[in-house]
Structures are given as C-alpha cells and as structure tokens.
Motif scaffolding. Structure first.
Motif, PDB file in Angstrom:
ATOM      1  N   LYS B  36       0.833  -1.204   0.000  1.00 43.10           N
ATOM      2  CA  LYS B  36       0.000   0.000   0.000  1.00 43.10           C
ATOM      3  C   LYS B  36       0.860   1.244   0.000  1.00 43.10           C
ATOM      4  O   LYS B  36       1.936   1.263   0.597  1.00 43.10           O
ATOM      5  CB  LYS B  36      -0.855   0.026   1.278  1.00 43.10           C
ATOM      6  CG  LYS B  36      -1.842  -1.123   1.390  1.00 43.10           C
ATOM      7  CD  LYS B  36      -3.173  -0.716   0.796  1.00 43.10           C
ATOM      8  CE  LYS B  36      -4.266  -1.731   1.004  1.00 43.10           C
ATOM      9  NZ  LYS B  36      -4.271  -2.815   0.006  1.00 43.10           N
ATOM     10  N   TYR B  37       0.333   2.299  -0.622  1.00 42.75           N
ATOM     11  CA  TYR B  37       0.980   3.603  -0.518  1.00 42.75           C
ATOM     12  C   TYR B  37       0.535   4.278   0.782  1.00 42.75           C
ATOM     13  O   TYR B  37      -0.661   4.362   1.063  1.00 42.75           O
ATOM     14  CB  TYR B  37       0.578   4.479  -1.707  1.00 42.75           C
ATOM     15  CG  TYR B  37       1.014   5.922  -1.572  1.00 42.75           C
ATOM     16  CD1 TYR B  37       2.358   6.266  -1.690  1.00 42.75           C
ATOM     17  CD2 TYR B  37       0.092   6.923  -1.296  1.00 42.75           C
ATOM     18  CE1 TYR B  37       2.770   7.583  -1.545  1.00 42.75           C
ATOM     19  CE2 TYR B  37       0.493   8.244  -1.160  1.00 42.75           C
ATOM     20  CZ  TYR B  37       1.837   8.567  -1.284  1.00 42.75           C
ATOM     21  OH  TYR B  37       2.233   9.881  -1.136  1.00 42.75           O
ATOM     22  N   GLY B  38       1.519   4.738   1.544  1.00 43.68           N
ATOM     23  CA  GLY B  38       1.165   5.459   2.768  1.00 43.68           C
ATOM     24  C   GLY B  38       1.886   6.794   2.843  1.00 43.68           C
ATOM     25  O   GLY B  38       1.330   7.789   3.276  1.00 43.68           O
ATOM     26  N   CYS B  39       3.162   6.794   2.428  1.00 44.22           N
ATOM     27  CA  CYS B  39       3.921   8.040   2.525  1.00 44.22           C
ATOM     28  C   CYS B  39       4.894   8.217   1.369  1.00 44.22           C
ATOM     29  O   CYS B  39       5.236   9.334   1.023  1.00 44.22           O
ATOM     30  CB  CYS B  39       4.674   8.102   3.857  1.00 44.22           C
ATOM     31  SG  CYS B  39       5.978   6.858   3.997  1.00 44.22           S
ATOM     32  N   GLY B  40       5.359   7.105   0.791  1.00 47.46           N
ATOM     33  CA  GLY B  40       6.349   7.214  -0.278  1.00 47.46           C
ATOM     34  C   GLY B  40       7.699   7.691   0.209  1.00 47.46           C
ATOM     35  O   GLY B  40       8.551   8.094  -0.586  1.00 47.46           O
ATOM     36  N   THR B  42       9.545   6.103   3.084  1.00 50.23           N
ATOM     37  CA  THR B  42      10.139   5.106   4.003  1.00 50.23           C
ATOM     38  C   THR B  42       9.762   5.344   5.468  1.00 50.23           C
ATOM     39  O   THR B  42      10.433   4.858   6.367  1.00 50.23           O
ATOM     40  CB  THR B  42      11.682   5.051   3.932  1.00 50.23           C
ATOM     41  OG1 THR B  42      12.232   6.226   4.547  1.00 50.23           O
ATOM     42  CG2 THR B  42      12.192   4.931   2.520  1.00 50.23           C
ATOM     43  N   GLN B  43       8.698   6.086   5.722  1.00 54.35           N
ATOM     44  CA  GLN B  43       8.385   6.427   7.117  1.00 54.35           C
ATOM     45  C   GLN B  43       7.289   5.580   7.757  1.00 54.35           C
ATOM     46  O   GLN B  43       7.169   5.573   8.980  1.00 54.35           O
ATOM     47  CB  GLN B  43       7.948   7.902   7.192  1.00 54.35           C
ATOM     48  CG  GLN B  43       9.036   8.875   6.814  1.00 54.35           C
ATOM     49  CD  GLN B  43       8.513  10.302   6.734  1.00 54.35           C
ATOM     50  OE1 GLN B  43       7.311  10.542   6.820  1.00 54.35           O
ATOM     51  NE2 GLN B  43       9.424  11.251   6.571  1.00 54.35           N
ATOM     52  N   CYS B  44       6.463   4.901   6.951  1.00 58.68           N
ATOM     53  CA  CYS B  44       5.262   4.309   7.560  1.00 58.68           C
ATOM     54  C   CYS B  44       5.169   2.795   7.464  1.00 58.68           C
ATOM     55  O   CYS B  44       4.485   2.158   8.252  1.00 58.68           O
ATOM     56  CB  CYS B  44       4.009   4.919   6.951  1.00 58.68           C
ATOM     57  SG  CYS B  44       3.625   4.326   5.288  1.00 58.68           S
ATOM     58  N   GLY B  45       5.810   2.195   6.473  1.00 56.62           N
ATOM     59  CA  GLY B  45       5.817   0.740   6.363  1.00 56.62           C
ATOM     60  C   GLY B  45       4.639   0.124   5.635  1.00 56.62           C
ATOM     61  O   GLY B  45       4.584  -1.097   5.471  1.00 56.62           O
ATOM     62  N   ALA B  46       3.700   0.923   5.171  1.00 57.54           N
ATOM     63  CA  ALA B  46       2.510   0.358   4.516  1.00 57.54           C
ATOM     64  C   ALA B  46       2.860  -0.399   3.237  1.00 57.54           C
ATOM     65  O   ALA B  46       2.144  -1.293   2.813  1.00 57.54           O
ATOM     66  CB  ALA B  46       1.511   1.466   4.192  1.00 57.54           C
ATOM     67  N   CYS B  47       3.992  -0.041   2.630  1.00 51.01           N
ATOM     68  CA  CYS B  47       4.366  -0.595   1.325  1.00 51.01           C
ATOM     69  C   CYS B  47       5.312  -1.786   1.444  1.00 51.01           C
ATOM     70  O   CYS B  47       5.870  -2.229   0.451  1.00 51.01           O
ATOM     71  CB  CYS B  47       5.065   0.495   0.523  1.00 51.01           C
ATOM     72  SG  CYS B  47       6.627   0.974   1.313  1.00 51.01           S
ATOM     73  N   ARG B  57      11.090  -1.479   1.726  1.00 53.51           N
ATOM     74  CA  ARG B  57      10.078  -0.458   1.445  1.00 53.51           C
ATOM     75  C   ARG B  57       9.928  -0.331  -0.069  1.00 53.51           C
ATOM     76  O   ARG B  57      10.783   0.272  -0.730  1.00 53.51           O
ATOM     77  CB  ARG B  57      10.516   0.892   2.017  1.00 53.51           C
ATOM     78  CG  ARG B  57      10.759   0.893   3.520  1.00 53.51           C
ATOM     79  CD  ARG B  57       9.478   0.680   4.262  1.00 53.51           C
ATOM     80  NE  ARG B  57       9.585   1.114   5.648  1.00 53.51           N
ATOM     81  CZ  ARG B  57       9.271   0.358   6.684  1.00 53.51           C
ATOM     82  NH1 ARG B  57       8.868  -0.887   6.512  1.00 53.51           N
ATOM     83  NH2 ARG B  57       9.344   0.837   7.910  1.00 53.51           N
ATOM     84  N   CYS B  59       8.107   1.510  -1.753  1.00 57.06           N
ATOM     85  CA  CYS B  59       7.826   2.861  -2.254  1.00 57.06           C
ATOM     86  C   CYS B  59       9.085   3.583  -2.711  1.00 57.06           C
ATOM     87  O   CYS B  59       8.986   4.592  -3.408  1.00 57.06           O
ATOM     88  CB  CYS B  59       7.102   3.700  -1.201  1.00 57.06           C
ATOM     89  SG  CYS B  59       8.070   4.107   0.259  1.00 57.06           S
TER      90      CYS B  59
END
Ligand code: FES
Ligand code: FES
Lengths: 736, 155
Positions: B36-40, B42-47, B57, B59
C-alpha cells in the motif's frame, strides 16, 4: 443540513441514469403528518429502503452508514440477521451509495448503531412478521404457531416454507409502521456475540478492499498541486514543459486549482513535481504566531453562548481554584493520504470515495460544479481509518475536476503525503478556563469557558461549499460559516457541560468565527479537550479538598450507571484510595459520559516519567465502558482500545507544527505519532446492559484517556501540565 | 522498457522505467493490492514487501534495481482459502480496524519470524517499530504475530 429531497419528477428522471433500488415514494397518505419513526426510519421510511429478500433466501441490507474501520457494517449485519432470523452468512451489505442506499447523512459522532441499527432492527422485525403472515396463509396455519429458523418458517405439523419462496408476494414497498416489537435481548443469538468482521479476511490476503485498490478499465492517474500557503494565488506555471513529459494526458488549471493526469501513476507523480518546481504563487494568509497562538485565537471574533447554568450561592469560606488548559491543532493523519476515483461519462459523474457522507458530498459537488445532484453518483469505498473529516471529500472533488478534463476516462486521484498533512482540516486548537470552589469536601461552584474554532466544516453546509479545491477555482467558492451545534451533541462545546452533580455551574462556549488554520471534525470534536480540562480540574479540586480522586468523583455522582463504570475501572486497576506517586510513577483517572447521552467510560492510566529526558511513557491503561446493549463485544473492545491508544498518541506526542508562513508538518517526521514500542497495554471491562439502548462508543475513550494520563503525570511528579501534548520541553519545564 | 521480475514465485515482465518505484509496478502493472501507498518516504511501512526474504520499502525501491531478485507480497504468503499462519493469526485476532496497515505489518512480521521464529513480545514491538498504525490496533497486531509464531509462522 442539505438532504437532497427527491421529488417524483427527480425520481423519474433519475431512472434514466442511476437505477434506484428502493421506492422513494412510499405508500403514505399524503397531506398527513407522517408518524414519528425510530432511528433513521424517520427519514427513510419504506421497508425496502433497508431490506430485500432474495429468491435464494439470502438477504440484502442497505445502509447509509459506511465502514471506516470501526466495524459498523458487521454490527449492522448482525442486527439485521438477528431480527430476520437468518444466518449472518446469508446477509449481503450495501452501504453508502447515493444510487442505492438510504440517505443517513454522515457516518459520524458514534451514532450509527442508534440511527441505522435502530432502523434495521425495527424494519427487520416488521419484515419477519410480514413473511410469517404470508407463510401462515400459504400453509393454512395460524401465524402464532409458526417458528422461524435460519430463514425457514416451520408449521407445527412439519411443513415449511423458506423466505425465498415468499419474495414474490412480499411487498416491502410500504412505509414501516415500527409496530412489530423486536426480539427481546434474552432471545438474541447473533447480537451480543463477537462476530468476526466481514471485511477483515480480504484485507489480510490482498483482496481489493479500499478505494485505492479500484482499477477501472482505461483508468488513468491524477495528482494535484496545492499552493505554498492557505489562500495563495497561482500566477504562472510551466504548462508546456509538463505537457511534454512522458505519459502526461492533461494539465488542469482553473484559477489557482492545478492538477495533472497521466497514463501511469509514477508519471503523474513526476509531473506534479515539475509543476511544483515552476509554479509561481502570490498572496495568501498569515497563520497565527505559534508562540502566542492561544491568546491570538481568543482575541478573534467569537459568538458566545451560555450553554448550561445552574444557580446557587457559593458559601463563604469556600476555597476557589482557577486553571487554564490548552489543546493544540491536531491532525487526523490517516495512515494513507486521501484518494478517489472519478469518471465523467455521457454527462454523468460517478465518484468512488471514502467520504463519511456520500449524500452531502454529492449535493456539495453538484453546487460547486454547477451540476444537478441526479447527474452525480457518489459511491462509498473504504479508505484508511479517517477519525473524522479529513481530506476524503476534498480528494473526491479534486478527482471530479480531473475527470472532467479527460471525459470518459476514469481518473484515480491520490493525494501525496504532504497534501494530506498540510491541507486536511485539523482538530481545532482550544482553550478551556475553569474556576471551581470547594467547601466541606464538595464542589460548590463551577465555571467553565471554552474557546474554539469550528469543528464542523463538512460538505453539506447550506450556505457554503466546504470542498477545499473549490475555493481556488477561478469562480472561487466560499466555505460555510462557523456554526453553533445544539447540545447535547455540541461541537467545540461537546462534553463542556459537566455531568457532576454541582449545585452551581455555568458553562460558556466562545465559538471563534474565523479560521486562521483550517479545522473541522476530528474524532470527539471538542469532547477530547473539554473532558481533559474538566477531569484534570476535578483532580485539582480533589487535591485541594484532600480527597482521593476516585472517591471525590463518586461523591458527585448519583446516577448508578455512571458510578458503576468508575467503580469497575477502579476495581480492574486495583486502585488504592489515597495512592501516591513516587516522583517517577503514578496513576490517574478520567471519566466521562460521551456527549452526556452516549457511552459511559472511565479510564485509569499509569505513567512512567523519565525526569531527565522529559519523556512520558504510558505502560498500562485500564478502561471500563457501558455502551448499553452490546452488539459485538470484540468489535466494541477494538473501538474503545483504538480510541485509548489514539488519544494516548494525541496527548503525549501530537501537535501540528507551523510558522506564520505555512504549515510545517508535512510528513511523519514533523508530525510524529506513537509507535509500537511505546504502545500501552490496555485492559477493558465491558458492562453489558442487554435491556438498554445501544449507545455510541467509538469516540468515548479519547477524552477520559487524556485526563487519566495528565492526572497520572500529576500524581507521579506533583506537577501539573495543562497544555497538550506532554512534550519533553513541557515536562522538563514542569519539573524544573 | 521491459523489466523482468520474480514476484510471488512467478516471472513477470513489465514495461516501466527502471527508476519507477516497485510499489507502483506491483499495484498497477501486476494488480496486486497487498503493498500500500502510505507516505512514499520510508516512514510508515505500509508498502513493505520481502525482497529475497528481507523486509523492504517498495515505495522507494527502483524496480530496475531488483531484477532477478525474489519479491514476495502479501498475496504471495497465502490466500483466503489457504492463508499463511500470519494471515490466519491476524484474522483470528481480528487485528484490524481499518486494516490499511495490515499488509505492511504482516510482511515485516514475516521477516521477523524468518530471523527469529520464537520472538518475545519486546522483539515483536521492536521489529514493527517503523510500521505505523493510526487506528490503535497495535496490541492485537502484537498478539497476532505471537500467535503465528506459536504456529510456526515461517515462510
Ligand atoms: S509508503 Fe513506503 S514507507 Fe510509507
Ligand atoms: S488498522 Fe488502521 S492503520 Fe492500522
């Protein structure tokens, strides 16, 4: 509220495009005032607006409420299945679609069970009775001898008929009467049990679950470019350079609204960067000075209302205390930025959106773009948890703008991380001034004043267009004005009126009419800050009276249910009357009945303070909640614990950074939130009241949690912090 | 240009610039929803996906840089009918509110269980420290990972 009322003419016209699945003109006698119906039946009055029985015996349920990660769709399915006596697996849910579902406004304020749940319960009971009557005729048996199990109606002699066989005769295009009593709680088999959430398996295995996952044939990708600060005007940009970039299909400019559509997503992202690099902007508004923010906000024009007053003389000799509390601007900060997909085809606009209110969104997009609501269909698709009004509606508008530029092709518009952080409407900064008097161990006087900007700038305002992109069009639209909201819901004044039994109290709401920083609804609206202030001050008064905080609260509460949650949390946490902190560790309590009419919740927090680093840790939290009749215990626990943890993050870590030139919080580095290593363990005690009304609970926890943490800090250190969040600087200053 | 990738055990060819972040190739070219896209940023880990078994990551991973490496997404772990022990544990623990963070959490946890099949709670918290959850589902996520570990949730 702008509830689009479809007339007969609109209805017929709509049939050409959008097929409406339920009858908008119920069988009512016109010219008579319709009877008051419970929950959302009042505004969506026909049975087939809510329920359809299919020929295979399955049931389709329609609700205007939408899944936001709070598990509501599962809870509503449980309610419908329970009343209809069908297994949960045979229920299909359709939610939030202007073309198909009832209009239930916004999914907000922890009201879905009360509004949609009540409608489904009553409609379900009525449809079940109707089907039993039909079966009685068919079987030639008396209705009261028939029994339903799993959607099959049985006669005493063993003959039976399934729901599916009765659909042809069952006329649900009729107004609900709400006269059939729903099942008594003691007979519930599905409601009250922890049904697994319908949406979770797909989310764990890569199924298409979110609006982000929508892939329509021919879909292209959009990005928007926002000004460097609120209100700035676009003077120029390099259109030719961007148009020449690979994959770029359209550059969209309307006044100061700027966006781009490209064949591939990364091409749209690259094009956006080039648009930003060469765009020139001017003007725009100055933000408050963060160092003097609260004074500046309180000096703005406000509309003041006394919202609660009870008079009694303050006895002479009472001890008088005064304190001022602050809560900063805080962001929804959804885990992903907002997204929407829009398509304009044959003059009809379809928008897939994670908005909390597809009907108000549709009405507002129509006004912003000069379209007829009947030419727009807004369909809810899940997004990341929103916790209120974030960028979802704005992104839907942006997507519509881009879709108009590439007629016929669906556009997937994804905001970037900084779009969301800098442009979402935040939870408002607030100031609470409290004055109290104690005598003989009792509170004998109480004055509470709250200053706040608007907490409701959602689409649906009758006078303004609350879609951010529209404010930047050449034909610029204006947002609606700040408005007071009636108690007990309130807005900035939500939970401002204390429920404690004080002989004298006066509560005033100072609604700030200007919007120097964009704000709107964030989970709990003003309740988070008001409860933080009320409950912090209760501890200050308890200390002045020399009484244990738990005992002090109980001494001012008569209501049994209120007392029960406080007693339950004290028991769960093994609270010791008069317990003291040790300079580093301490515990505190916070309590509120959300909105003064919804769920009761009490919280005890334990904090651990690192005095040199100024770091506050919260290793453990206990809560106890009474949300009336519990529909789904595991779902309720999940919601309460989520609210506790989110509030802990707000309370210890969160505030929007800005300077006079603009917002500085643009990613997770400059808007840090709680992370896994520091998440408290949470223990929740649920008090089930199966014979009481189900009460909204999703937003009940944050206020009491903030107060419990602040009170625990004060118990641990003997010093009190009255301005959120509890940052290392503030902690160090307090301990100095 | 054509780039050949090994994703979830199959070789796939995609037509993208080599500097395209892997995330968009997975989501748009290969139509995989997991990452998933969350921040692009490397800060959130969704990807988060696995590249040769290690959490990465997607993204910020240029697709051109991982030609010939093994990429595993949430879809590569298991399916609705045959879920991986981690997926099953997340479902059994109902470890989601919105669930948007779940894929990244599961992939980061898969990386942890590969390195440390019997983690303590503190290990789980540390391994997921850079995966954000905004809904406050953390405790359920921790319980799910520990449950999967008990069920030998290695891949
Ligand atoms: S999207 Fe990759 S870390 Fe956030
Ligand atoms: S469950 Fe919503 S972000 Fe984790």
């Amino acid at each position: 509220m702008d509830v689009p009322r479809l007339t007969r003419r609109d209805f017929t016209a709509a049939l050409g495009g959008i097929v409406l699945s339920f009858s908008l003109v119920p069988k009512v006698v016109f010219g008579q005032d319709p009877a008051r119906l419970p929950g959302s039946l009042q505004t969506n009055r026909t049975l087939d607006a809510w329920l359809r029985i299919n020929a295979d015996g399955s049931v389709t349920v329609f609700t205007g409420k939408v899944e936001l990660g709070q598990g509501i769709v599962t809870a509503l399915a449980q309610i419908a299945a329970e009343e209809l006596e069908v297994p949960l697996g045979r229920v299909t849910m359709i939610s939030g679609d202007t073309g198909r579902t009832p209009n239930e406004g916004q999914t907000a304020g922890s009201q879905s069970i009360e509004q949609s749940g009540t409608a489904l319960r009553m409609a379900g009971a009525e449809v079940r009775a109707l089907l039993i009557d039909l079966a009685a005729k068919k079987l030639g048996a008396a209705a009261d001898t028939l029994k339903v199990t799993d959607g099959v109606i049985h006669a005493p002699d063993g003959r039976k008929v399934g729901y599916g066989e009765l659909t042809a005769e069952a006329d649900l295009k009729r107004e609900a009467t709400a006269k059939v009593p729903p099942k008594p709680a003691a007979q519930h088999k599905i409601v009250g049990k922890s049904a697994p959430r319908i949406d979770i398996p797909a989310k764990m295995t890569g199924g298409a679950a979110f609006v982000q996952d929508l892939r329509l044939p021919g879909m292209v990708h959009g990005r928007v470019v926002r000004p460097p600060r609120y209100g700035a005007r676009l003077d120029s940009f390099d259109e030719a350079r961007v148009k020449a970039m690979p994959g770029v299909i359209a550059v969209v400019r309307d006044g100061s609204f700027l966006g781009v559509v490209a064949r591939r997503e990364e091409q749209a992202i690259n094009a956006r960067l080039v648009l930003i690099e060469f765009a020139k902007w001017s003007g725009g508004s100055e933000l408050p000075d963060p160092a003097k923010m609260y004074e500046q906000l309180m000096s703005l024009r406000s509309e003041d209302r006394v919202i609660g007053e009870k008079d009694a003389p303050v006895p002479v000799g009472a001890k008088v205390l005064e304190a001022t509390y602050h809560r900063p601007y805080q962001a929804h900060a959804a885990i992903a930025p907002s997204c929407a997909v829009a398509e304009l085809k044959d003059g009809k606009l379809t928008v897939w959106t994670h908005s909390q209110g597809v009907f108000p969104l549709r009405a507002t997009i129509a006004r912003a773009l000069g379209l007829q609501p009947r030419d727009i269909r807004c369909i809810h698709a899940e997004g990341p948890g929103c916790y209120g009004h974030n960028g979802a509606d704005d992104a839907a508008f942006d997507a519509a703008m881009l879709a108009r530029a590439v007629n016929g092709r669906p556009v997937r518009l994804q905001w970037m991380r900084d779009d969301e952080f800098k442009w979402e409407p935040y939870g408002a900064a607030m100031t609470m001034k409290v004055k109290g008097a104690v005598a003989g161990g009792r509170v004998v006087g109480w004055t509470f004043d709250v200053w706040s900007q608007s907490h409701n700038m959602r689409p649906g305002d009758p006078d303004g267009i609350n879609l951010m992109g529209s404010w930047y069009l050449a034909d610029a639209k204006r947002p609606g004005p700040a408005r007071h909201a009636a108690q007990p819901n309130g807005a900035g004044d939500r939970n401002a009126i204390t429920l404690y039994d004080f002989p004298r109290q006066r509560t005033t709401h100072h609604l700030i009419m200007e919007n120097p920083v964009r704000t709107s609804a964030l989970r709990t609206l003003g309740a988070y800050a008001n409860v933080f202030a009320i409950e912090s001050f209760m501890d200050e008064l308890a200390a002045a009276a020399g009484i244990d905080p738990v005992a002090f609260r109980l001494a001012h509460i008569k209501d049994e249910r209120e007392r029960a949650v406080i007693e339950a949390v004290a028991k769960a946490a093994a609270w010791k009357p008069g317990e003291k902190g040790d300079g580093r560790r301490g515990r505190g309590i916070g309590y509120a009945r959300y909105k003064t009419v919804a769920a009761y919740i009490a919280v005890i927090a334990e904090v651990e303070v690192n005095r040199t680093a100024g770091i506050v840790k919260v290793p453990r939290i206990w809560t106890s909640a009474d949300a009336g009749q519990i529909i789904n215990p595991d779902g309720l626990t999940n919601q309460i614990e989520g609210g506790v943890i989110q509030s802990m993050s707000w309370t210890v870590h969160e505030h929007v950074r800005f300077d006079r030139n603009g917002i500085l919080s643009e990613d997770w580095m400059n808007y840090p939130i709680l992370t896994m290593p520091d998440v408290p363990k949470v223990e929740t005690v649920l008090i089930n009241r199966p014979n009481e009304r189900a009460l909204g609970a999703g937003e009940a926890a944050p206020g009491p949690t903030a107060a419990a943490i602040a009170n625990a800090f004060a118990a641990a250190t003997g010093r009190r912090i009255r301005e959120l969040p509890l940052t290392p600087e503030r902690v160090k200053a307090a301990l100095a | 240009m054509a780039i050949s990738l090994k994703v979830n055990g199959a070789t796939r060819s995609v037509d993208a610039e080599p500097d395209t972040p892997l995330l968009y190739v997975l989501r748009n070219d290969l139509e995989l929803n997991g990452a998933k896209y969350g921040c692009g940023l490397t800060q959130c880990g969704a990807c988060t996906v696995l590249v040769n078994g290690a959490a990465s990551r997607s993204c910020v991973t240029p697709v051109g840089s991982i030609e010939g490496n093994e990429v595993t997404t949430l879809e590569g772990l298991g399916t609705l009918d045959k879920p991986h022990p981690l997926q099953k544990a997340f479902i059994d623990e109902q470890a989601a509110q919105c669930g948007y963070c779940a894929s990244g959490m599961i992939m980061a946890a898969a990386d942890l269980l590969n390195r440390n099949p019997q983690p303590q709670e503190a290990d789980v918290r540390a391994a997921l420290a850079d995966n954000l959850c905004r809904c406050g589902t953390h405790n359920r996520i921790i319980r799910a990972v520990l449950r999967a570990a008990r069920q030998n949730g290695r891949i």
